[in-house]
Scaffold this active site. Structure first.
Site, PDB file in Angstrom:
ATOM      1  N   SER A 164       0.670  -1.211   0.089  1.00 12.43           N
ATOM      2  CA  SER A 164       0.044  -0.056   0.083  1.00 12.43           C
ATOM      3  C   SER A 164       0.955   1.246  -0.159  1.00 12.43           C
ATOM      4  O   SER A 164       2.080   1.297   0.640  1.00 12.43           O
ATOM      5  CB  SER A 164      -0.909   0.103   1.313  1.00 12.43           C
ATOM      6  OG  SER A 164      -1.508   1.270   1.318  1.00 12.43           O
ATOM      7  N   TYR A 205      -1.276  -1.147  10.397  1.00 15.61           N
ATOM      8  CA  TYR A 205      -1.820  -0.988   8.998  1.00 15.61           C
ATOM      9  C   TYR A 205      -0.274  -0.684   8.376  1.00 15.61           C
ATOM     10  O   TYR A 205      -0.064  -1.662   7.149  1.00 15.61           O
ATOM     11  CB  TYR A 205      -2.796  -0.482   8.590  1.00 15.61           C
ATOM     12  CG  TYR A 205      -3.183  -0.559   7.065  1.00 15.61           C
ATOM     13  CD1 TYR A 205      -3.656  -1.805   6.773  1.00 15.61           C
ATOM     14  CD2 TYR A 205      -3.088   0.203   6.045  1.00 15.61           C
ATOM     15  CE1 TYR A 205      -3.799  -1.994   5.385  1.00 15.61           C
ATOM     16  CE2 TYR A 205      -3.200   0.469   4.925  1.00 15.61           C
ATOM     17  CZ  TYR A 205      -3.913  -1.100   4.436  1.00 15.61           C
ATOM     18  OH  TYR A 205      -3.844  -1.122   2.947  1.00 15.61           O
TER      19      TYR A 205
END
Length: 251
Positions: free
Chosen positions: A138, A151
């Site tokens: 990401s 995350y």
């Protein structure tokens, strides 16, 4: 000619489902993995309608033995040509910070889940001297984000690992790409209650990923404004970027 074997984790919804559908052709045997049986079978049915041969595997990527069993089954069909390690989760809901349980689960899924999937396939690809792996990271992995500590850290880990693997196994005929998307409209982002710039449909994201994999790009990052912002965040000194990052809305 034998069909191309493509193995995709997290294929029951979101980006994984979009990737399965875009790769579904008569020349492909899809090995689709997921935890939700009904959604996984729904994805499989759509892909079969498009002409692909499909095998489904119902398991959690955090279970190393189950992941290896699925990989070995796909390998027995003739060898995995492309593995997309897509399964992942996020943490924090409605502005609440990631608690200790969520932090451990995010790390377990986003890091161990990728390792459990990639390692058994990588070993056999190296023996064959061919194969391709795409690891879904990401743009959040470009820098540690106070808004999503676990995350962003987990995505940074698999990003760095994928980049290192690419150089390590390239001479053995195995190609590794790392995918760093921005916001994609999936069940993971549907719970967000803050503005998500450049929010992209999973189908469009899948097209960009497929194109990048076909070109064997080292990093497949998009959309470009967010990719540039991610690169800038990683390049700026902490004294400049940390005061800005503290104002980001929490997951």
């Amino acid at each position: 000619m034998s069909k191309r074997i493509i193995f995709i984790t997290g294929a029951s919804s979101g980006l994984g489902k979009a990737l399965a559908e875009i790769y579904a052709t008569h020349s492909v045997h899809l090995c689709l993995c997921g935890r939700n049986q009904s959604r996984l079978y729904e994805t499989a049915a759509i892909c079969r309608e498009k002409g692909a041969e499909v095998s489904t595997y119902l398991f959690d990527v955090t279970e190393a033995s189950s992941a290896q069993e699925a990989i070995l089954d796909a390998e027995a069909m003739g060898g995995i040509d492309l593995l997309i390690a897509n399964a992942g989760i996020s943490g924090g809901v409605l502005g609440e910070a990631e608690d200790s349980e969520e932090t451990r689960q995010v790390f377990k899924t986003n890091i161990n889940g990728v390792i459990n999937t990639v390692l058994p396939a990588l070993e056999r690809m190296r023996c064959r001297g061919k194969g391709q792996i795409a690891i879904i990271s990401s743009i959040a992995g470009y820098r540690g984000l106070p808004s999503a500590p676990a995350y962003s850290a987990s995505k940074a880990c698999v990003k760095a690992w994928g980049e290192a693997l690419r150089g390590w196994v390239r001479a053995e005929g195995v190609n590794v790409s790392v995918v760093c998307p921005g916001f994609i409209k999936t069940p993971l982002t549907d719970v967000n209650r803050f503005k998500m710039p450049f929010l992209m449909a999973p189908e469009k994201a899948a097209q960009k990923i497929q194109k990048g994999i076909r070109k064997n790009k080292a990093i497949i990052a998009f959309p470009w404004p967010m990719a540039f912002a991610g690169w800038l965040m990683s390049a700026l000194p902490s004294c400049f970027i940390h005061p800005l990052l503290r104002h980001l809305p929490k997951k």
